[in-house]
Enzyme design. Sequence first.
Site, PDB file in Angstrom:
ATOM      1  N   CYS A  43      32.003  19.720  18.602  1.00  0.00           N
ATOM      2  CA  CYS A  43      33.442  19.538  19.043  1.00  0.00           C
ATOM      3  C   CYS A  43      33.632  20.760  19.902  1.00  0.00           C
ATOM      4  CB  CYS A  43      34.241  18.998  18.029  1.00  0.00           C
ATOM      5  SG  CYS A  43      35.668  18.488  18.717  1.00  0.00           S
ATOM      6  N   CYS A  48      32.532  16.623  21.938  1.00  0.00           N
ATOM      7  CA  CYS A  48      33.452  16.195  22.287  1.00  0.00           C
ATOM      8  C   CYS A  48      34.684  17.302  23.626  1.00  0.00           C
ATOM      9  CB  CYS A  48      34.532  16.210  21.041  1.00  0.00           C
ATOM     10  SG  CYS A  48      33.960  15.557  19.890  1.00  0.00           S
ATOM     11  N   LYS A  51      32.592  17.450  26.595  1.00  0.00           N
ATOM     12  CA  LYS A  51      32.356  16.526  27.034  1.00  0.00           C
ATOM     13  C   LYS A  51      33.306  15.801  27.901  1.00  0.00           C
ATOM     14  CE  LYS A  51      33.286  13.354  26.150  1.00  0.00           C
ATOM     15  NZ  LYS A  51      32.708  12.729  24.297  1.00  0.00           N
ATOM     16  N   TYR A 178      26.725   6.169  22.016  1.00  0.00           N
ATOM     17  CA  TYR A 178      28.630   6.429  22.361  1.00  0.00           C
ATOM     18  C   TYR A 178      27.110   7.710  23.547  1.00  0.00           C
ATOM     19  CZ  TYR A 178      31.626   5.674  19.167  1.00  0.00           C
ATOM     20  OH  TYR A 178      32.076   5.703  18.086  1.00  0.00           O
ATOM     21  N   GLU A 182      27.803   7.397  28.010  1.00  0.00           N
ATOM     22  CA  GLU A 182      29.112   8.570  28.043  1.00  0.00           C
ATOM     23  C   GLU A 182      28.168   9.761  29.320  1.00  0.00           C
ATOM     24  OE1 GLU A 182      32.572   8.716  24.697  1.00  0.00           O
ATOM     25  OE2 GLU A 182      30.511  10.853  24.406  1.00  0.00           O
ATOM     26  N   HIS A 436      57.460  -1.923  32.767  1.00  0.00           N
ATOM     27  CA  HIS A 436      56.775  -2.343  34.102  1.00  0.00           C
ATOM     28  C   HIS A 436      56.374  -1.062  34.892  1.00  0.00           C
ATOM     29  CE1 HIS A 436      55.115  -5.351  36.275  1.00  0.00           C
ATOM     30  NE2 HIS A 436      56.175  -5.499  37.674  1.00  0.00           N
ATOM     31  N   GLU A 441      51.420  -2.161  29.212  1.00  0.00           N
ATOM     32  CA  GLU A 441      51.498  -3.809  29.143  1.00  0.00           C
ATOM     33  C   GLU A 441      51.149  -4.834  28.720  1.00  0.00           C
ATOM     34  OE1 GLU A 441      54.290  -5.772  32.235  1.00  0.00           O
ATOM     35  OE2 GLU A 441      52.869  -4.126  33.938  1.00  0.00           O
TER      36      GLU A 441
HETATM   37  P1  NDP Z   1      25.149   6.510  18.211  1.00  0.00           P
HETATM   38  O1  NDP Z   1      24.837   6.386  16.833  1.00  0.00           O
HETATM   39  O2  NDP Z   1      26.358   6.246  19.137  1.00  0.00           O
HETATM   40  O3  NDP Z   1      23.357   5.583  19.482  1.00  0.00           O
HETATM   41  C1  NDP Z   1      22.173   5.590  18.833  1.00  0.00           C
HETATM   42  C2  NDP Z   1      21.715   4.787  20.212  1.00  0.00           C
HETATM   43  O4  NDP Z   1      19.620   5.403  19.864  1.00  0.00           O
HETATM   44  C3  NDP Z   1      21.697   3.240  19.527  1.00  0.00           C
HETATM   45  O5  NDP Z   1      21.425   2.723  20.543  1.00  0.00           O
HETATM   46  C4  NDP Z   1      20.566   3.224  18.865  1.00  0.00           C
HETATM   47  O6  NDP Z   1      19.621   2.351  19.368  1.00  0.00           O
HETATM   48  C5  NDP Z   1      19.101   4.425  19.493  1.00  0.00           C
HETATM   49  N1  NDP Z   1      18.784   5.254  18.496  1.00  0.00           N
HETATM   50  C6  NDP Z   1      18.486   5.013  17.417  1.00  0.00           C
HETATM   51  N2  NDP Z   1      17.024   5.749  16.232  1.00  0.00           N
HETATM   52  C7  NDP Z   1      16.128   5.708  17.851  1.00  0.00           C
HETATM   53  C8  NDP Z   1      15.444   6.107  17.706  1.00  0.00           C
HETATM   54  N3  NDP Z   1      14.340   6.798  16.736  1.00  0.00           N
HETATM   55  N4  NDP Z   1      14.620   5.410  18.831  1.00  0.00           N
HETATM   56  C9  NDP Z   1      14.975   5.178  19.891  1.00  0.00           C
HETATM   57  N5  NDP Z   1      16.126   4.893  19.797  1.00  0.00           N
HETATM   58  C10 NDP Z   1      16.677   5.174  18.937  1.00  0.00           C
HETATM   59  O7  NDP Z   1      24.241   8.061  18.554  1.00  0.00           O
HETATM   60  P2  NDP Z   1      24.645   9.241  19.662  1.00  0.00           P
HETATM   61  O8  NDP Z   1      23.501  10.090  19.466  1.00  0.00           O
HETATM   62  O9  NDP Z   1      25.635   8.682  21.065  1.00  0.00           O
HETATM   63  O10 NDP Z   1      26.118   9.751  19.410  1.00  0.00           O
HETATM   64  C11 NDP Z   1      26.226  10.070  17.610  1.00  0.00           C
HETATM   65  C12 NDP Z   1      26.929  10.212  16.621  1.00  0.00           C
HETATM   66  O11 NDP Z   1      28.200  11.477  17.778  1.00  0.00           O
HETATM   67  C13 NDP Z   1      27.831   8.592  17.351  1.00  0.00           C
HETATM   68  O12 NDP Z   1      27.370   7.628  16.011  1.00  0.00           O
HETATM   69  C14 NDP Z   1      29.202   8.981  16.877  1.00  0.00           C
HETATM   70  O13 NDP Z   1      29.840   8.656  15.862  1.00  0.00           O
HETATM   71  C15 NDP Z   1      29.125  10.797  17.125  1.00  0.00           C
HETATM   72  N6  NDP Z   1      29.958  10.181  19.147  1.00  0.00           N
HETATM   73  C16 NDP Z   1      31.343  10.346  19.173  1.00  0.00           C
HETATM   74  C17 NDP Z   1      32.200  10.213  20.513  1.00  0.00           C
HETATM   75  C18 NDP Z   1      32.980   9.928  20.802  1.00  0.00           C
HETATM   76  O14 NDP Z   1      33.735   9.622  19.939  1.00  0.00           O
HETATM   77  N7  NDP Z   1      33.759  10.002  21.970  1.00  0.00           N
HETATM   78  C19 NDP Z   1      30.833  11.256  21.613  1.00  0.00           C
HETATM   79  C20 NDP Z   1      29.522  11.240  21.332  1.00  0.00           C
HETATM   80  C21 NDP Z   1      29.082  10.896  19.939  1.00  0.00           C
HETATM   81  P3  NDP Z   1      19.494   1.113  18.090  1.00  0.00           P
HETATM   82  O15 NDP Z   1      21.266   0.486  18.667  1.00  0.00           O
HETATM   83  O16 NDP Z   1      18.152   0.284  19.224  1.00  0.00           O
HETATM   84  O17 NDP Z   1      20.288   1.224  16.234  1.00  0.00           O
END
Ligand code: NDP
Length: 447
Positions: A43, A48, A51, A178, A182, A436, A441
């Site tokens: 983080c 976080c 970022k 995510y 982002e 307002h 709101e």
């Molecule tokens: P996410 O879980 O958000 O998304 C992963 C993405 O990668 C999905 O679109 C998924 O597709 C795809 N994917 C997963 N496995 C494969 C694979 N083997 N081949 C190709 N595509 C794949 O992961 P992130 O890496 O973006 O973030 C990890 C975690 O970190 C998040 O889940 C979140 O909990 C945390 N995070 C939180 C943030 C915040 O609070 N603002 C910011 C950044 C991270 P599909 O949908 O098809 O499964």
Amino acid sequence: MADYDYDLFTIGAGSGGVRASRVAAAHGAKVAVAEEHRVGGTCVIRGCVPKKMLVYGAHFAEDLQDARAFGWTVENCTFDWKVLRDNVLKDVDRLNGLYTQTLENHKVEIIHQRATVTGPNEVTLADGRKVTAKYILIATGARPHVPGCPGHEHGITSNEAFHLDALPKRILIAGGGYIANEFAGIFNEFGTSVTIINRSDQLLRGYDEQLRDRLLQISITKGIDFRFKAEFRGIEKLESGALKVSMTNHDDLEVDCVMFATGRLPNTEGLGLEALGVELGERGSIKVDRFSKSSVDSIYAVGDVTDRIQLTPVAIREGQAFADTLFGNKPTTVDYNHVPSAVFSHPPMCGVGMTESQARNELGAIRVYTSDFRPMKNVLAGRNERSLYKMICDEADKVVGIHLLGPDAPEILQAAAVAVKAGLTKADFDATVAIHPTMAEELVLMR
Ligand code: NDP
């Protein structure tokens, strides 16, 4: 406890590990924490916090553009990536120092080495030293998952994105979650040509569908290109230095940088856990009970390594509950209901509680209130970008979910999440006088 070198040995000084260690020490425990990288964890060091600073930096692109409609003359604006990058990294150093200080102030011993678990109460450090502890806490977090396609070694992950020498002219980001959304927003605002490729045809699963669609439309309007049902076939490095990416269902694409944002895997490899009989889940996560205890009585785990909810504030709560339970004589579990979350896209999107479809599936009859509006600032700026707020209520009008997309939405949702957590009704929102003119709101004026 005199039989052990420490009451608690924590592996990993990220959000969960630091909180658990310092609270355990405050309760009187003798604590050591091993960290092989930098105190602060994902983080603070490569997630976080830096970022969010990049998100702020990126958003100036729109603000400077909009400023003209508000009478400002904005001339010769240029952006210097290295200035932002170095300022962000400087602040990361500051925070790393603060986290270290917090541990030191609580007399937690910091050991800058990799540690592995070699017994139910024994840890072996990289230098060969063995130490014993009554309890061992694994708080090693997670790492980016990189799909194993040919040429994957040419890609980067979010870890490296903070250190780029220069902004790429063209970037392909893999994943639709995510991190992908982002960073797509960040790079796009900086002028990089961004393509997101995702294996499924859905972005940000778990968020409300209508809001996801709105974010997709806005992102496309801003210039981000999306390719769905695209799985990597391979990445080839060309003589020019560019990368040629081939994927299923779409033409090849030439870019300067490929970034994997395809989920994060728990860091359990090589820790010695399997040999001790610590049960692991499908993705390598440590299976724990509601007190964060693993299948071995003296070994606990908190944070991303348990793959419960991969969010910093959740890891912090787990660390706090662990320390209060074991060292504060106050058995505490974490409540995973109504955890609010946000995606810091442009604009950001966030939610708490059930989405419309979850509520329909679980509750049957529900009421949905929506506000689809153009924020005042966008109107004057001539920015054709609408916000979307949704409130989901059960039949008795209790609010079971709130979902917001628009400027500053996460800032607004944090307060509204208190109301959802407290089980308030639509009537309670309606009874509250609006401030307002604000965007927030809309929450008390919904129809
Ligand atoms: P996410 O879980 O958000 O998304 C992963 C993405 O990668 C999905 O679109 C998924 O597709 C795809 N994917 C997963 N496995 C494969 C694979 N083997 N081949 C190709 N595509 C794949 O992961 P992130 O890496 O973006 O973030 C990890 C975690 O970190 C998040 O889940 C979140 O909990 C945390 N995070 C939180 C943030 C915040 O609070 N603002 C910011 C950044 C991270 P599909 O949908 O098809 O499964």
